[in-house]
Design an enzyme around this catalytic site. Structure first.
Site, PDB file in Angstrom:
ATOM      1  N   ASN A  11       5.134   6.902  -4.870  1.00 55.11           N
ATOM      2  CA  ASN A  11       4.100   6.222  -4.083  1.00 55.11           C
ATOM      3  C   ASN A  11       3.120   5.605  -5.073  1.00 55.11           C
ATOM      4  O   ASN A  11       2.291   6.302  -5.649  1.00 55.11           O
ATOM      5  CB  ASN A  11       3.385   7.235  -3.173  1.00 55.11           C
ATOM      6  CG  ASN A  11       2.221   6.593  -2.422  1.00 55.11           C
ATOM      7  OD1 ASN A  11       2.065   5.375  -2.436  1.00 55.11           O
ATOM      8  ND2 ASN A  11       1.412   7.415  -1.769  1.00 55.11           N
ATOM      9  N   LYS A  13       0.709   3.616  -4.485  1.00 52.10           N
ATOM     10  CA  LYS A  13      -0.629   3.352  -3.940  1.00 52.10           C
ATOM     11  C   LYS A  13      -1.046   1.915  -4.329  1.00 52.10           C
ATOM     12  O   LYS A  13      -0.188   1.033  -4.369  1.00 52.10           O
ATOM     13  CB  LYS A  13      -1.610   4.417  -4.413  1.00 52.10           C
ATOM     14  CG  LYS A  13      -1.066   5.836  -4.156  1.00 52.10           C
ATOM     15  CD  LYS A  13      -2.016   6.936  -4.446  1.00 52.10           C
ATOM     16  CE  LYS A  13      -1.336   8.276  -4.139  1.00 52.10           C
ATOM     17  NZ  LYS A  13      -2.200   9.427  -4.300  1.00 52.10           N
ATOM     18  N   HIS A 102      -0.288   9.188   5.269  1.00 53.26           N
ATOM     19  CA  HIS A 102      -0.786   9.686   3.983  1.00 53.26           C
ATOM     20  C   HIS A 102      -2.259  10.068   4.138  1.00 53.26           C
ATOM     21  O   HIS A 102      -3.002   9.408   4.867  1.00 53.26           O
ATOM     22  CB  HIS A 102      -0.620   8.611   2.901  1.00 53.26           C
ATOM     23  CG  HIS A 102      -0.851   9.167   1.526  1.00 53.26           C
ATOM     24  ND1 HIS A 102      -2.116   9.394   1.027  1.00 53.26           N
ATOM     25  CD2 HIS A 102       0.008   9.595   0.568  1.00 53.26           C
ATOM     26  CE1 HIS A 102      -2.008   9.916  -0.187  1.00 53.26           C
ATOM     27  NE2 HIS A 102      -0.736  10.043  -0.488  1.00 53.26           N
ATOM     28  N   GLU A 104      -4.714   9.616   2.345  1.00 56.19           N
ATOM     29  CA  GLU A 104      -5.678   8.538   2.027  1.00 56.19           C
ATOM     30  C   GLU A 104      -5.840   7.582   3.211  1.00 56.19           C
ATOM     31  O   GLU A 104      -6.928   7.075   3.467  1.00 56.19           O
ATOM     32  CB  GLU A 104      -5.218   7.810   0.754  1.00 56.19           C
ATOM     33  CG  GLU A 104      -5.421   8.683  -0.475  1.00 56.19           C
ATOM     34  CD  GLU A 104      -4.445   8.449  -1.614  1.00 56.19           C
ATOM     35  OE1 GLU A 104      -3.756   7.414  -1.635  1.00 56.19           O
ATOM     36  OE2 GLU A 104      -4.365   9.332  -2.494  1.00 56.19           O
ATOM     37  N   GLU A 174       1.577  17.426   1.502  1.00 61.12           N
ATOM     38  CA  GLU A 174       0.664  16.984   0.448  1.00 61.12           C
ATOM     39  C   GLU A 174      -0.711  17.599   0.693  1.00 61.12           C
ATOM     40  O   GLU A 174      -1.518  17.034   1.443  1.00 61.12           O
ATOM     41  CB  GLU A 174       0.542  15.457   0.452  1.00 61.12           C
ATOM     42  CG  GLU A 174       1.828  14.732   0.123  1.00 61.12           C
ATOM     43  CD  GLU A 174       1.570  13.410  -0.584  1.00 61.12           C
ATOM     44  OE1 GLU A 174       2.190  13.179  -1.613  1.00 61.12           O
ATOM     45  OE2 GLU A 174       0.724  12.623  -0.113  1.00 61.12           O
ATOM     46  N   GLY A 180      -3.994  13.730  -6.806  1.00 61.83           N
ATOM     47  CA  GLY A 180      -4.743  13.017  -7.840  1.00 61.83           C
ATOM     48  C   GLY A 180      -5.753  13.882  -8.577  1.00 61.83           C
ATOM     49  O   GLY A 180      -6.611  13.373  -9.292  1.00 61.83           O
ATOM     50  N   SER A 219      -0.089  16.016  -7.489  1.00 60.46           N
ATOM     51  CA  SER A 219      -0.134  16.310  -8.928  1.00 60.46           C
ATOM     52  C   SER A 219       1.184  16.857  -9.476  1.00 60.46           C
ATOM     53  O   SER A 219       1.187  17.712 -10.364  1.00 60.46           O
ATOM     54  CB  SER A 219      -1.296  17.263  -9.241  1.00 60.46           C
ATOM     55  OG  SER A 219      -2.536  16.641  -8.942  1.00 60.46           O
TER      56      SER A 219
END
Ligand code: 13P
Length: 259
Positions: A11, A13, A102, A104, A174, A180, A219
């Protein structure tokens, strides 16, 4: 015994370009000579067509082993929805998977469980494979709401899409606090939630539960992947930062091959 193959999904992003795809393909062409794992690259949608052309023209042997996907899609099929991209459009330009829900998108673009369920439906209606992301925040983990939050995320998909919802889907666990941050879940934490997800699916269909891939994301890097991928209910990874470095991404694919 299930015959689930590992899936390593990138991904990107809001990162990367056609050149990054070129680097990754060059790096992977000797790794993916057999069909022991599946690999997916999800660039920003604008690049899909160019990357698909590069794959087909310059890396022919890879093109049936490495799939392309999008990072989101419109819940709508067509009409007056400025700025949106439909599943059919993404498919025309090479996507066969789409990441939906996701964290985000949920946190920064206000996607509720209902919106995510609509997007999931939009994928299925186009024959695109949704990768449904679920996961808890740090606060939710610390207040022992992890399973309740994930159950609600899964339930809203089933309410909209029916008990067969997960027959052609991937789920990615996730944990928001691991994305991140450089701080991945431990392999035990991952396995515990993955098992919970598979048990949820098993209540709908034992066959689907056995077949569905459940990826871990947050991560993942070459130093923690082997332990995480070795867990019985972990079927690969959804990779952010490490997917932007072609050598690391290749290493993750190698780890999955020998897991
Ligand atoms: P990182 O691997 O950068 O933590 O990102 C994970 C992720 O969000 C993949 O979708």
């Amino acid at each position: 015994m299930s015959s689930r193959q590992y899936l390593i999904a990138a991904n990107w992003k809001l990162n990367g370009n056609t050149e990054l795809a070129n680097e990754i393909f060059a790096e992977l062409q000797n790794t993916l000579v057999d069909n022991s794992i599946e690999v997916l690259v999800c660039p920003p949608a604008l690049y899909l067509g160019g990357i698909q052309a590069k794959l087909q023209n310059d890396y022919q042997p890879l093109s049936d082993k490495l799939k392309l996907g999008a990072q989101t899609l419109s819940a709508y099929q067509q009409g007056a929805y400025t700025g949106e991209l439909s599943g059919a459009m993404l498919k025309e330009f090479g996507a066969s998977y789409v990441i939906v829900g996701h964290s985000e998108r949920r946190a920064l673009f206000s996607e509720s469980n209902q919106v995510v369920a609509e997007k999931f439906a939009a994928c299925l209606s186009q024959g695109l494979m949704p990768i449904l992301c679920v996961g808890e925040t740090l606060e939710e983990r610390e207040t022992e709401q992890t399973f309740a939050v994930i159950e609600q995320m899964l339930t809203s998909i089933v309410e909209r899409n029916g008990v067969e919802a997960f027959a052609n889907a991937v789920i990615a666990y996730e944990p928001v606090w691991a994305i991140g941050t450089g701080k991945s879940a431990t392999s035990e934490q991952a396995q515990q939630v993955h098992k919970f997800i598979r048990q949820f699916v098993a209540k709908l269909s034992a066959v689907t539960a056995d077949n569905i891939k459940i990826l871990y994301g947050g991560s993942v890097n070459p130093s923690n992947a082997a332990e995480i991928f070795a867990q019985p209910d972990v079927d690969g990874g959804l990779i952010g930062g490490a997917s932007l470095k072609s050598a690391q991404f290749k290493e993750l694919c190698e780890i999955a091959k020998s897991a």
